[in-house]
Design an enzyme around this catalytic site. Sequence first.
Site, PDB file in Angstrom:
ATOM      1  CG  ASN A 136      -0.188   0.023   2.542  1.00  0.00           C
ATOM      2  OD1 ASN A 136       1.037   0.099   2.562  1.00  0.00           O
ATOM      3  ND2 ASN A 136      -0.915  -0.035   3.640  1.00  0.00           N
ATOM      4  CD  GLU A 143       0.186   0.841   7.387  1.00  0.00           C
ATOM      5  OE1 GLU A 143       0.302   0.889   6.146  1.00  0.00           O
ATOM      6  OE2 GLU A 143       0.314  -0.215   8.030  1.00  0.00           O
TER       7      GLU A 143
END
EC number: 3.5.99.6
Length: 241
Positions: A136, A143
Site C-alpha cells: 500500500n 501507512e
Amino acid sequence: MRIIRVKDDQEMSQKAAEMVIAKMRKNPSLTLGLATGETPIGTYRLMIEDHQRNGASYQQATTFNLDEYVGLPGENDQSYRYFMNKYLLDHIDIKKERTHIPDGNAADVQQECVTYERLIAEHGGIDLQIVGIGRNGHIGFNEPGTPFDTKTHIIELTPSTREANAKFFGRIEDVPTHAITMGIATIYASKEIIMLITGESKREALNNLIHRDINEAFPASALKRHPNFIIIADEAALGEN
Ligand code: PGA
C-alpha cells in the site's frame, strides 16, 4: 529518484550490499538506517559474508531501525529487535549498544518516540537508510494518510499490513495493533535512501511510486523529492515500467 534495474532478488541484494559496504569503507563511523521484512535479508547475508571473509568492521558504526511493534519485548521472536539480531547484528562486530531499535515495550511509548528522534539527531542524522515498501506504499509503518512532516510516532497498523504480517505470527489476532515508527520526515532527513523492491507482489506499489503524484495517500511518494533517493528493483517488480 534513480532506479537501478536488476535481474532478480539476488542481484538486488548484491547491489545493495555493495553500496552499503562501499559507504562503510569510506566512513567507518557511518550511521546506517536498517529495515526489517523479507526484502533486505539477502543484503544482510552478504554484509555478514563480507565481514567474515574480508574483515569489514562495524565497530565504529551506529544503526537505527525504522520501526518496532508496540508490546513485544526484544526477546519475542516476532520483535524487530529479535529479527535484526538474528539476520545481521549478531553476526558482525558492531557494538550492540550502538544498534538502536525503538523499544516497543517501553513503559511510556510516547516518550520513547521523542527519545528515539533525539538520539538520531545526536548522531548527526542517518547517513544511509535502507527501506522497503509495503504493497500500500507504506515506508516503515507509515501507512497511507500519514502526514509527510511526521517524526517518530505511534501508529495503528492497517488491516492490510496486519494481514501481510500474520504469516509470521501464525494468527492475525496475534499481530500487534500498534507500532512505533520513524516518521516520514525522519526517513526523509536521511542523507541517502536506498529502497529495495523485489517480486511481482510489489509491482503495483512500484508502478504507483513511479507514476503517481506526490501525495500523502501514498507514503513512499514523499521520497521522490529527495535528492539522493535510489530504488533498486528487480524485473518482476518493474514489469513494463
Ligand atoms: P517486506 O516488507 O520486505 O517483507 O516485503 C516491506 C515493507 O512492508 O515495508
